[in-house]
Write a protein that holds these residues in place. Structure first.
Motif, PDB file in Angstrom:
ATOM      1  N   PRO A   4      -8.832   3.185  -0.145  1.00  0.00           N
ATOM      2  CA  PRO A   4      -8.121   3.153  -1.981  1.00  0.00           C
ATOM      3  C   PRO A   4      -6.219   3.275  -1.340  1.00  0.00           C
ATOM      4  CG  PRO A   4      -9.239   5.534  -2.080  1.00  0.00           C
ATOM      5  CD  PRO A   4      -9.668   4.324  -0.569  1.00  0.00           C
ATOM      6  N   LEU A   5      -5.673   4.127  -0.121  1.00  0.00           N
ATOM      7  CA  LEU A   5      -4.763   4.047   0.190  1.00  0.00           C
ATOM      8  C   LEU A   5      -4.074   2.612   0.810  1.00  0.00           C
ATOM      9  CD1 LEU A   5      -1.857   5.700   1.108  1.00  0.00           C
ATOM     10  CD2 LEU A   5      -2.599   6.041   2.719  1.00  0.00           C
ATOM     11  N   LYS A   6      -5.252   1.910   1.515  1.00  0.00           N
ATOM     12  CA  LYS A   6      -5.182   0.995   2.390  1.00  0.00           C
ATOM     13  C   LYS A   6      -4.916  -0.114   1.333  1.00  0.00           C
ATOM     14  CE  LYS A   6      -5.183   2.029   6.417  1.00  0.00           C
ATOM     15  NZ  LYS A   6      -3.746   2.474   8.201  1.00  0.00           N
ATOM     16  N   THR A   7      -5.508  -0.134   0.182  1.00  0.00           N
ATOM     17  CA  THR A   7      -5.582  -1.108  -1.324  1.00  0.00           C
ATOM     18  C   THR A   7      -3.864  -1.235  -0.960  1.00  0.00           C
ATOM     19  OG1 THR A   7      -7.618  -1.123  -1.776  1.00  0.00           O
ATOM     20  CG2 THR A   7      -6.266  -1.886  -2.974  1.00  0.00           C
ATOM     21  N   ILE A   8      -3.094   0.033  -2.218  1.00  0.00           N
ATOM     22  CA  ILE A   8      -2.341  -0.137  -2.218  1.00  0.00           C
ATOM     23  C   ILE A   8      -1.194  -0.689  -1.623  1.00  0.00           C
ATOM     24  CG2 ILE A   8      -0.371   1.664  -3.599  1.00  0.00           C
ATOM     25  CD1 ILE A   8      -3.174   3.019  -5.345  1.00  0.00           C
ATOM     26  N   GLN A   9      -1.212   0.690  -0.427  1.00  0.00           N
ATOM     27  CA  GLN A   9      -0.166   0.166   0.380  1.00  0.00           C
ATOM     28  C   GLN A   9      -0.027  -1.563   1.406  1.00  0.00           C
ATOM     29  OE1 GLN A   9      -1.617   2.067   3.624  1.00  0.00           O
ATOM     30  NE2 GLN A   9       0.463   3.187   3.394  1.00  0.00           N
ATOM     31  N   GLY A  10      -1.150  -1.823   0.815  1.00  0.00           N
ATOM     32  CA  GLY A  10      -1.327  -3.809   1.323  1.00  0.00           C
ATOM     33  C   GLY A  10      -0.891  -4.072   0.103  1.00  0.00           C
ATOM     34  N   GLN A  11      -0.686  -4.549  -0.849  1.00  0.00           N
ATOM     35  CA  GLN A  11       0.169  -5.125  -2.106  1.00  0.00           C
ATOM     36  C   GLN A  11       1.695  -5.017  -1.597  1.00  0.00           C
ATOM     37  OE1 GLN A  11      -1.346  -4.335  -5.667  1.00  0.00           O
ATOM     38  NE2 GLN A  11      -3.434  -4.952  -5.588  1.00  0.00           N
ATOM     39  N   ILE A  12       2.087  -3.689  -1.738  1.00  0.00           N
ATOM     40  CA  ILE A  12       3.671  -3.143  -1.360  1.00  0.00           C
ATOM     41  C   ILE A  12       4.326  -3.690  -0.174  1.00  0.00           C
ATOM     42  CG2 ILE A  12       5.043  -1.561  -1.618  1.00  0.00           C
ATOM     43  CD1 ILE A  12       2.988   1.187  -2.960  1.00  0.00           C
ATOM     44  N   TRP A  13       3.089  -3.694   0.685  1.00  0.00           N
ATOM     45  CA  TRP A  13       3.827  -4.587   2.006  1.00  0.00           C
ATOM     46  C   TRP A  13       3.338  -5.729   1.801  1.00  0.00           C
ATOM     47  CZ3 TRP A  13       0.153  -1.137   5.291  1.00  0.00           C
ATOM     48  CH2 TRP A  13       0.801  -0.235   5.793  1.00  0.00           C
ATOM     49  N   ALA A  14       2.464  -6.515   1.049  1.00  0.00           N
ATOM     50  CA  ALA A  14       2.574  -8.229   1.139  1.00  0.00           C
ATOM     51  C   ALA A  14       4.191  -8.298  -0.376  1.00  0.00           C
ATOM     52  CB  ALA A  14       1.118  -8.350  -0.105  1.00  0.00           C
TER      53      ALA A  14
ATOM     54  N   ALA B   6      -0.867  13.432  -9.400  1.00  0.00           N
ATOM     55  CA  ALA B   6      -1.473  14.215  -8.308  1.00  0.00           C
ATOM     56  C   ALA B   6      -2.069  13.378  -7.609  1.00  0.00           C
ATOM     57  CB  ALA B   6      -2.096  15.043  -9.330  1.00  0.00           C
ATOM     58  N   VAL B   7      -2.312  11.257  -7.874  1.00  0.00           N
ATOM     59  CA  VAL B   7      -3.065  11.281  -7.660  1.00  0.00           C
ATOM     60  C   VAL B   7      -1.795  10.981  -6.318  1.00  0.00           C
ATOM     61  CG1 VAL B   7      -3.360   8.738  -7.818  1.00  0.00           C
ATOM     62  CG2 VAL B   7      -4.460  10.368  -9.384  1.00  0.00           C
ATOM     63  N   VAL B   8      -0.971  10.601  -6.559  1.00  0.00           N
ATOM     64  CA  VAL B   8       0.275  10.188  -5.708  1.00  0.00           C
ATOM     65  C   VAL B   8       0.424  11.731  -4.880  1.00  0.00           C
ATOM     66  CG1 VAL B   8       2.753   9.680  -5.177  1.00  0.00           C
ATOM     67  CG2 VAL B   8       1.997   8.534  -7.407  1.00  0.00           C
ATOM     68  N   ALA B   9       0.131  12.248  -4.739  1.00  0.00           N
ATOM     69  CA  ALA B   9      -0.172  13.948  -3.637  1.00  0.00           C
ATOM     70  C   ALA B   9      -0.963  13.728  -3.092  1.00  0.00           C
ATOM     71  CB  ALA B   9      -0.337  14.593  -4.681  1.00  0.00           C
ATOM     72  N   VAL B  10      -2.232  12.824  -3.252  1.00  0.00           N
ATOM     73  CA  VAL B  10      -2.949  12.800  -2.953  1.00  0.00           C
ATOM     74  C   VAL B  10      -2.690  11.677  -1.586  1.00  0.00           C
ATOM     75  CG1 VAL B  10      -5.568  11.953  -2.526  1.00  0.00           C
ATOM     76  CG2 VAL B  10      -5.231  13.309  -4.009  1.00  0.00           C
ATOM     77  N   LEU B  11      -2.686  10.937  -2.063  1.00  0.00           N
ATOM     78  CA  LEU B  11      -2.053  10.006  -1.335  1.00  0.00           C
ATOM     79  C   LEU B  11      -0.938   9.939  -0.100  1.00  0.00           C
ATOM     80  CD1 LEU B  11      -1.763   5.891  -4.529  1.00  0.00           C
ATOM     81  CD2 LEU B  11      -3.665   7.180  -2.398  1.00  0.00           C
ATOM     82  N   HIS B  12      -0.144  10.414  -0.692  1.00  0.00           N
ATOM     83  CA  HIS B  12       0.728  10.821   0.365  1.00  0.00           C
ATOM     84  C   HIS B  12       0.519  11.714   1.882  1.00  0.00           C
ATOM     85  CE1 HIS B  12       4.620  10.472  -2.271  1.00  0.00           C
ATOM     86  NE2 HIS B  12       3.975   9.358  -2.317  1.00  0.00           N
ATOM     87  N   GLY B  13      -0.473  12.761   0.949  1.00  0.00           N
ATOM     88  CA  GLY B  13      -0.961  13.328   2.449  1.00  0.00           C
ATOM     89  C   GLY B  13      -2.543  12.677   3.127  1.00  0.00           C
TER      90      GLY B  13
ATOM     91  N   LEU C 106       6.508   0.541   8.193  1.00  0.00           N
ATOM     92  CA  LEU C 106       5.551   0.288   7.120  1.00  0.00           C
ATOM     93  C   LEU C 106       5.235   1.603   5.923  1.00  0.00           C
ATOM     94  CD1 LEU C 106       3.299  -2.067   8.388  1.00  0.00           C
ATOM     95  CD2 LEU C 106       5.743  -2.923   7.354  1.00  0.00           C
ATOM     96  N   TYR C 107       4.802   2.577   6.552  1.00  0.00           N
ATOM     97  CA  TYR C 107       4.298   3.613   6.053  1.00  0.00           C
ATOM     98  C   TYR C 107       5.256   4.277   5.004  1.00  0.00           C
ATOM     99  CZ  TYR C 107       0.254   5.136   7.273  1.00  0.00           C
ATOM    100  OH  TYR C 107      -1.238   5.032   7.745  1.00  0.00           O
ATOM    101  N   ASP C 108       6.856   4.342   5.700  1.00  0.00           N
ATOM    102  CA  ASP C 108       8.587   4.661   5.932  1.00  0.00           C
ATOM    103  C   ASP C 108       8.957   3.702   3.647  1.00  0.00           C
ATOM    104  OD1 ASP C 108       8.483   6.769   6.834  1.00  0.00           O
ATOM    105  OD2 ASP C 108      10.018   6.057   7.758  1.00  0.00           O
ATOM    106  N   TYR C 109       8.411   2.258   3.804  1.00  0.00           N
ATOM    107  CA  TYR C 109       8.556   1.432   3.042  1.00  0.00           C
ATOM    108  C   TYR C 109       7.785   1.787   1.482  1.00  0.00           C
ATOM    109  CZ  TYR C 109       9.094  -2.813   0.582  1.00  0.00           C
ATOM    110  OH  TYR C 109       9.208  -3.840  -0.374  1.00  0.00           O
ATOM    111  N   ALA C 110       6.586   2.494   2.373  1.00  0.00           N
ATOM    112  CA  ALA C 110       5.946   2.114   1.340  1.00  0.00           C
ATOM    113  C   ALA C 110       5.803   3.636   0.243  1.00  0.00           C
ATOM    114  CB  ALA C 110       4.026   2.157   1.736  1.00  0.00           C
TER     115      ALA C 110
ATOM    116  N   LEU D 120       5.313   4.512  -3.588  1.00  0.00           N
ATOM    117  CA  LEU D 120       3.143   3.998  -4.338  1.00  0.00           C
ATOM    118  C   LEU D 120       3.396   4.579  -6.210  1.00  0.00           C
ATOM    119  CD1 LEU D 120       2.077   6.685  -1.782  1.00  0.00           C
ATOM    120  CD2 LEU D 120       1.405   4.411  -2.386  1.00  0.00           C
ATOM    121  N   ARG D 121       4.088   5.733  -6.025  1.00  0.00           N
ATOM    122  CA  ARG D 121       4.038   6.010  -7.968  1.00  0.00           C
ATOM    123  C   ARG D 121       4.777   4.464  -9.159  1.00  0.00           C
ATOM    124  NH1 ARG D 121       5.047   8.113 -12.064  1.00  0.00           N
ATOM    125  NH2 ARG D 121       4.452  10.256 -12.705  1.00  0.00           N
TER     126      ARG D 121
END
Length: 240
Positions: free
Chosen positions: A89-99, A72-79, A30-34, A38-39
Motif C-alpha cells: 500500500p505504501l508503494k502504491t501511494i508513493q508511486g502515484q505521488i512520484w509519477a 493514524a494511517v499516515v503515521a503507519v506509512l511514515h513508520g 524520492l522518499y523526501d518528496y513523497a 502523503l496526507r
C-alpha cells in the motif's frame, strides 16, 4: 567475483533499487518528496479505487481499526518509510505521488553509469527487457521515462510489481512473469542485488545474476553460489 562472459537469454528482467539505481536516491530524494505529500494526496484522491484499497490495506497491515482516521494511517506509512518496509500500500501511494512529480518536472530518476549503455546494447541485439521491482508500476514507468539519458521506456517491454506478480521472494511470482512474457523459464535472466530474490527466481528455473554495487546496502550480502557482478558492463547477453 565470478566472470560470465556470455549469457544467452530471450529476456532480461531488472530490479531497480540497488541494481540499476542507487538505493540512497530512492530512500533519500524520492522518499523526501513523497513524505510531506502523503496526507494531502490521500485526502485529494479519496475516491480513487487504488487509494481506497491502499488505505484499507494500511489499516489492516498496520494493526489499525477499520475506521482509523487519516492521521493514524499516515503515521503507519511514515513508520514504514522510516524502516524501509516494502509494503505494497505504501508503494502504491508513493508511486502515484512520484509519477505526478516526474510529470511536473520536479523529479528525475537516477541510473548507474554502466546501466543505460548496456540496456541499449542488449536491446539492439534483440534481447527483450522488463522490470520487476517492489516499487509500483505507476512509479516504474516514469522512472524509466525521465532518465538523464532520455526516455528509456521504448526499450522496456513490461513492468511488474508485487501487486501484479506477487512477492519478489516467492518462486510463483517469477513463474507468473515468465508466463506473462511468454518465455520459457530458462530463457529469462534476472538481475538483482538481493540474494533472497535470486533464490526465488532460480527456484522458478530462471537464470540469475547478483549485482554487488559498492556502497549500496547489499554490497556485503552473502550471494552464496549465485554468479555476481559489480557492473552491468560485465554482463554480455545475446538473444536466444
Amino acid at each position: 567475483m565470478t566472470a560470465h562472459p556470455t549469457w544467452t537469454a530471450r529476456v532480461v528482467i531488472l530490479d531497480i533499487e540497488g541494481t540499476t539505481s542507487a538505493a540512497g536516491f530512492v530512500q533519500g530524494d524520492l522518499y523526501d518528496y513523497a513524505r510531506p505529500r502523503l496526507r494531502s494526496w490521500i485526502s485529494s484522491h479519496a475516491s480513487d479505487p487504488a487509494i481506497v484499497a491502499a488505505v484499507a490495506a494500511t489499516r489492516s497491515e498496520g494493526g489499525l481499526a477499520d475506521d482509523a482516521d487519516l492521521d493514524a494511517v499516515v503515521a503507519v506509512l511514515h513508520g514504514w518509510m522510516d524502516s524501509d518496509v516494502k509494503a505494497t500500500p505504501l508503494k502504491t501511494i508513493q508511486g502515484q505521488i512520484w509519477a505526478a512529480g516526474f510529470a511536473a518536472g520536479e523529479l528525475r530518476s537516477h541510473f548507474f553509469g554502466d546501466v543505460v549503455p548496456q540496456l541499449r546494447s542488449w536491446h539492439d541485439r534483440g534481447v527483450r527487457l522488463a522490470v520487476f521491482s517492489s516499487g509500483s508500476v505507476a512509479s516504474q514507468v516514469p522512472w524509466f521515462r525521465h532518465a538523464d539519458a532520455g526516455d528509456l521506456t521504448p526499450m522496456i517491454e513490461a513492468y511488474f510489481d508485487t501487486v501484479s506478480a506477487g512477492s519478489k521472494r516467492e518462486a510463483s511470482s517469477y513463474e507468473k512473469i515468465a508466463s506473462a512474457l511468454g518465455v520459457p523459464a530458462g530463457e529469462a535472466l534476472f538481475l538483482t542485488d538481493l540474494p533472497a530474490e535470486l533464490d526465488a527466481a532460480r527456484t522458478a528455473g530462471w537464470q540469475v545474476i547478483g549485482v554487488r554495487r559498492a556502497g549500496e546496502p547489499n554490497a556485503e550480502a552473502d550471494f552464496g553460489d549465485h554468479p555476481v557482478v559489480e557492473s552491468f558492463s560485465e554482463i554480455d547477453v545475446v538473444a536466444s
